[in-house]
Design an enzyme around this catalytic site. Structure first.
Site, PDB file in Angstrom:
ATOM      1  N   PHE B   8     -21.165  15.987 -33.370  1.00 44.65           N
ATOM      2  CA  PHE B   8     -21.280  17.200 -32.557  1.00 44.65           C
ATOM      3  C   PHE B   8     -22.635  17.844 -32.845  1.00 44.65           C
ATOM      4  CE2 PHE B   8     -19.012  21.171 -30.857  1.00 44.65           C
ATOM      5  CZ  PHE B   8     -18.921  20.650 -29.584  1.00 44.65           C
ATOM      6  N   THR B  82     -22.999   9.770 -33.404  1.00 50.49           N
ATOM      7  CA  THR B  82     -23.370  10.182 -34.766  1.00 50.49           C
ATOM      8  C   THR B  82     -24.729   9.555 -35.118  1.00 50.49           C
ATOM      9  OG1 THR B  82     -22.297   8.314 -35.857  1.00 50.49           O
ATOM     10  CG2 THR B  82     -20.924  10.251 -35.416  1.00 50.49           C
ATOM     11  N   VAL B 138     -31.347   3.557 -25.370  1.00 47.77           N
ATOM     12  CA  VAL B 138     -32.729   3.214 -25.044  1.00 47.77           C
ATOM     13  C   VAL B 138     -33.292   4.192 -24.004  1.00 47.77           C
ATOM     14  CG1 VAL B 138     -34.268   1.432 -24.126  1.00 47.77           C
ATOM     15  CG2 VAL B 138     -32.285   0.777 -25.495  1.00 47.77           C
ATOM     16  N   GLY B 140     -33.372   7.458 -23.624  1.00 50.52           N
ATOM     17  CA  GLY B 140     -32.669   8.685 -23.248  1.00 50.52           C
ATOM     18  C   GLY B 140     -32.176   8.733 -21.817  1.00 50.52           C
ATOM     19  N   LYS B 211     -35.057  -0.552 -30.221  1.00 48.83           N
ATOM     20  CA  LYS B 211     -34.778  -0.509 -28.780  1.00 48.83           C
ATOM     21  C   LYS B 211     -35.104  -1.853 -28.126  1.00 48.83           C
ATOM     22  CE  LYS B 211     -35.341   4.473 -28.524  1.00 48.83           C
ATOM     23  NZ  LYS B 211     -36.335   5.553 -28.474  1.00 48.83           N
ATOM     24  N   GLY B 305     -33.582  14.428 -26.026  1.00 51.21           N
ATOM     25  CA  GLY B 305     -33.196  15.780 -25.638  1.00 51.21           C
ATOM     26  C   GLY B 305     -31.691  15.845 -25.474  1.00 51.21           C
TER      27      GLY B 305
HETATM   28  N1  NAP Z   1     -31.180  13.555 -29.775  1.00 47.72           N
HETATM   29  C1  NAP Z   1     -31.598  12.717 -28.854  1.00 47.72           C
HETATM   30  O1  NAP Z   1     -32.342  13.092 -27.988  1.00 47.72           O
HETATM   31  C2  NAP Z   1     -31.139  11.290 -28.865  1.00 47.72           C
HETATM   32  C3  NAP Z   1     -31.589  10.420 -27.835  1.00 47.72           C
HETATM   33  C4  NAP Z   1     -31.109   9.101 -27.790  1.00 47.72           C
HETATM   34  C5  NAP Z   1     -30.231   8.669 -28.774  1.00 47.72           C
HETATM   35  N2  NAP Z   1     -29.841   9.517 -29.789  1.00 47.72           N
HETATM   36  C6  NAP Z   1     -28.905   9.032 -30.793  1.00 47.72           C
HETATM   37  O2  NAP Z   1     -27.686   9.733 -30.655  1.00 47.72           O
HETATM   38  C7  NAP Z   1     -27.079   9.924 -31.924  1.00 47.72           C
HETATM   39  C8  NAP Z   1     -26.847  11.396 -32.153  1.00 47.72           C
HETATM   40  O3  NAP Z   1     -28.089  12.076 -32.146  1.00 47.72           O
HETATM   41  P1  NAP Z   1     -28.193  13.635 -32.335  1.00 47.72           P
HETATM   42  O4  NAP Z   1     -29.576  14.002 -32.012  1.00 47.72           O
HETATM   43  O5  NAP Z   1     -27.087  14.307 -31.630  1.00 47.72           O
HETATM   44  O6  NAP Z   1     -27.972  13.755 -33.910  1.00 47.72           O
HETATM   45  P2  NAP Z   1     -27.679  15.085 -34.741  1.00 47.72           P
HETATM   46  O7  NAP Z   1     -28.117  16.276 -33.979  1.00 47.72           O
HETATM   47  O8  NAP Z   1     -28.166  14.846 -36.103  1.00 47.72           O
HETATM   48  O9  NAP Z   1     -26.064  15.147 -34.782  1.00 47.72           O
HETATM   49  C9  NAP Z   1     -25.310  14.193 -35.426  1.00 47.72           C
HETATM   50  C10 NAP Z   1     -23.858  14.650 -35.441  1.00 47.72           C
HETATM   51  O10 NAP Z   1     -23.067  13.631 -36.045  1.00 47.72           O
HETATM   52  C11 NAP Z   1     -22.276  14.218 -37.071  1.00 47.72           C
HETATM   53  N3  NAP Z   1     -22.005  13.212 -38.096  1.00 47.72           N
HETATM   54  C12 NAP Z   1     -22.777  12.774 -39.100  1.00 47.72           C
HETATM   55  N4  NAP Z   1     -22.152  11.825 -39.798  1.00 47.72           N
HETATM   56  C13 NAP Z   1     -20.934  11.688 -39.235  1.00 47.72           C
HETATM   57  C14 NAP Z   1     -19.804  10.880 -39.535  1.00 47.72           C
HETATM   58  N5  NAP Z   1     -19.818  10.018 -40.534  1.00 47.72           N
HETATM   59  N6  NAP Z   1     -18.717  10.999 -38.740  1.00 47.72           N
HETATM   60  C15 NAP Z   1     -18.697  11.880 -37.708  1.00 47.72           C
HETATM   61  N7  NAP Z   1     -19.724  12.656 -37.402  1.00 47.72           N
HETATM   62  C16 NAP Z   1     -20.831  12.561 -38.159  1.00 47.72           C
HETATM   63  C17 NAP Z   1     -23.074  15.372 -37.576  1.00 47.72           C
HETATM   64  O11 NAP Z   1     -22.184  16.249 -38.241  1.00 47.72           O
HETATM   65  P3  NAP Z   1     -22.635  17.688 -38.800  1.00 47.72           P
HETATM   66  O12 NAP Z   1     -22.778  18.535 -37.559  1.00 47.72           O
HETATM   67  O13 NAP Z   1     -21.473  18.077 -39.633  1.00 47.72           O
HETATM   68  O14 NAP Z   1     -23.902  17.474 -39.524  1.00 47.72           O
HETATM   69  C18 NAP Z   1     -23.620  15.921 -36.263  1.00 47.72           C
HETATM   70  O15 NAP Z   1     -22.672  16.724 -35.617  1.00 47.72           O
HETATM   71  C19 NAP Z   1     -28.006   9.287 -32.947  1.00 47.72           C
HETATM   72  O16 NAP Z   1     -27.558   8.001 -33.238  1.00 47.72           O
HETATM   73  C20 NAP Z   1     -29.340   9.257 -32.213  1.00 47.72           C
HETATM   74  O17 NAP Z   1     -30.146   8.203 -32.668  1.00 47.72           O
HETATM   75  C21 NAP Z   1     -30.269  10.803 -29.835  1.00 47.72           C
END
Ligand code: NAP
Lengths: 162, 328
Positions: B8, B82, B138, B140, B211, B305
């Site tokens: 989340f 996550t 890959v 976004g 990617k 994003g």
């Molecule tokens: N952000 C982007 O723009 C983007 C784009 C493409 C792909 N991604 C991918 O999408 C995924 C999430 O990215 P994000 O930016 O949303 O990351 P983030 O903001 O760091 O959020 C990660 C979430 O996962 C939770 N978490 C951590 N370990 C966990 C576990 N073992 N079990 C359940 N929940 C857990 C965290 O909990 P807490 O809140 O308690 O810390 C947090 O709520 C990543 O793999 C990232 O590479 C992200």
């Protein structure tokens, strides 16, 4: 290499055959209407790659076919590629780096721009290589990459080939 | 359709906000972050969970673990968002396997499991008659995977290359525009939240490499790992090098490239004409696909994003909803 000839009926076909016979590779055929000559006389330019030493052979075949060559522009190094190097270029003997490419005989460094921002800081250089064929260019870049690895330099290649 | 969301953070909350804003006929029955979880077959109050999370609290109850949500919640699709672990893929990999075994579809934005175990996960999904979708892993918001799997289905891809990492693209854009050093541009990217405290994963080309592995394995039938990617990052780039490129109306970008026929799989800084379509500004991503029937196609869009990544996840969810989940 560039050949120029008059475009009389049948000449072009007669010219193309011998080129492949001596192992040449046609890159472009360009028609040029020259304003100074009578309206129906077109100039034809053939741009081609020829294995080293085959030119006399080709000209002989042309003579046999009755093809008349107006002009021969020999440009040996047809392919060009520009790369950027970053690292301690002087401390790692830049002239040796250049030399390793020139030594191939079929590729040469024809231009080098070097920027040295500060003593002991890494310098950057833009290096232009010219070669006889595409394969030789690939080889030259491979050599440069190997040298760079040895001397701990970063090589930035262009996105597209020469 | 019922979904359970693991994670989340930026992406998970982006999905929640989109679900609240739109009437997509999707109910969230399970939710977990690193410290807590909720299971509610009647539908979780997302607005409340968002508010709680934004106040620094956990999204649910400390007694409910992510594993509980995967195993016990009633959902049609598990949404796994996550953090990425490129070495083990865990704990996401285990959770995805478990959901597939339970006969549930999976949608993920997490690169780790897909890059490490795609063939196995796909076989597992097939064996259980469900789908595994990963558009968000890959580039976004760019629907690259969908375009290649559906729109370009009959094509043979001879080359795929582009800008896969927004952080590096931002740094290089700033170095070129302002003559900044790498360190200065990185500091700026950090201030703006474009780069992590430890930027290694981005600037060493690991993210872009992962990617490429996903695209190679999932779409081009190659069997590759991150070790197969020839990789050079941007940390050694100098403002002088960018100026030397600029002098010839070119610039330098970190380019990921796959040439299936030649076995090329590489990430490296490359000299590229400034008028080239892949020269995009800031954190944008851009990818060119060379296809035999379609010719060249270039996709440009936001590679990261909250809302942008949620867009890709929701696209996958609605794909599953329209084809595979009936009467819910
Ligand atoms: N952000 C982007 O723009 C983007 C784009 C493409 C792909 N991604 C991918 O999408 C995924 C999430 O990215 P994000 O930016 O949303 O990351 P983030 O903001 O760091 O959020 C990660 C979430 O996962 C939770 N978490 C951590 N370990 C966990 C576990 N073992 N079990 C359940 N929940 C857990 C965290 O909990 P807490 O809140 O308690 O810390 C947090 O709520 C990543 O793999 C990232 O590479 C992200």
């Amino acid at each position: 290499m560039k050949l120029e000839m008059k475009d009389q009926p049948g000449q072009l076909v007669a010219a193309l055959k011998p080129i492949s016979a001596v192992g040449g590779n046609i890159i472009a055929v360009i028609h040029q209407r020259e304003t100074s000559t009578p309206a129906e006389a077109l100039d034809v330019q053939i741009v081609l790659e020829l294995p080293e030493g085959r030119l006399p052979n080709l000209l002989e075949l042309f003579r046999e076919q009755g093809v008349s060559v107006v002009r021969i522009g020999e440009e040996r190094l047809l392919y060009e590629c520009t790369l950027i190097m970053i690292g301690h270029l002087m401390h790692t003997d830049l002239s040796d780096t250049v030399d390793q490419i020139d030594r191939t005989g079929s590729a040469e460094v024809t231009e080098l721009s070097l920027v040295m921002p500060a003593i002991d800081a890494p310098s950057s250089a833009r290096i232009t290589i010219r070669s006889t064929t595409r394969a030789e260019m690939k080889r030259a870049i491979r050599i440069l990459s190997a040298v760079a690895k040895q001397k701990d330099l970063l090589i930035i290649e262009p996105l597209e080939d020469a | 359709m019922r979904i359970a969301i693991l994670g989340f953070g930026s992406v998970g909350r982006g999905i929640a906000r989109a679900l609240l804003a739109k009437d997509l006929d999707i109910t969230v029955t399970g939710l977990a972050d690193s410290r807590s979880g909720i299971i509610d077959a009647g539908g979780i109050d997302l607005a409340a969970a968002l508010a709680q999370k934004e106040n620094g609290g956990p999204c649910g109850n400390a007694g409910v673990s992510p594993g509980d949500v995967v195993a016990k919640a009633e959902y049609d699709v598990l949404v796994e968002v996550t953090p990425t672990n490129v070495e083990t893929g865990e704990p996401a990999l285990g959770h995805i396997r478990e959901a597939l075994r339970r006969g549930r579809h999976v949608v993920t934005s997490n690169k780790g499991p897909i890059a490490l175990a795609y063939p196995e996960l796909r076989a597992l999904a097939e064996a259980n008659g469900v789908l595994l979708k990963y558009e968000a892993t890959v580039c976004g918001a760019i629907p690259l995977i969908h375009a290649m799997q559906e729109g370009l289905a009959g094509n043979t891809i001879s080359r795929l290359y582009g800008v896969f990492n927004g952080t590096c693209n931002y740094i290089l854009t700033r170095m070129a525009a302002e003559g900044l050093t790498y360190e200065q541009a990185l500091a700026e990217a950090r201030d703006l939240g474009y780069a992590e405290a430890d930027p290694t994963y981005d600037v060493e080309g690991i993210d872009a490499g992962v990617k490429l592995v996903i695209l190679a394995n999932a779409l081009l039938d190659l069997h590759t790992t991150l070790d197969d990617v020839e990789r050079t990052g941007i940390t050694l780039l100098s403002p002088e090098a960018l100026q030397l490129a600029e002098d010839q109306d070119c610039t330098i970008r970190l380019i990921g490239e796959i040439i299936p026929g030649a076995g090329v799989l590489r990430v490296s800084p490359r000299i590229i004409p400034k008028i080239h379509p892949l020269v995009v500004e800031g954190t944008l991503n851009a990818v060119t696909v060379e296809a035999d029937l379609a010719g060249d196609l270039t996709f440009i869009g936001k590679g990261a994003g909250s809302a942008e990544t949620a867009s890709a996840v929701i696209g996958d969810l609605l794909y599953i909803q329209s084809r595979h989940v009936k009467g819910s």
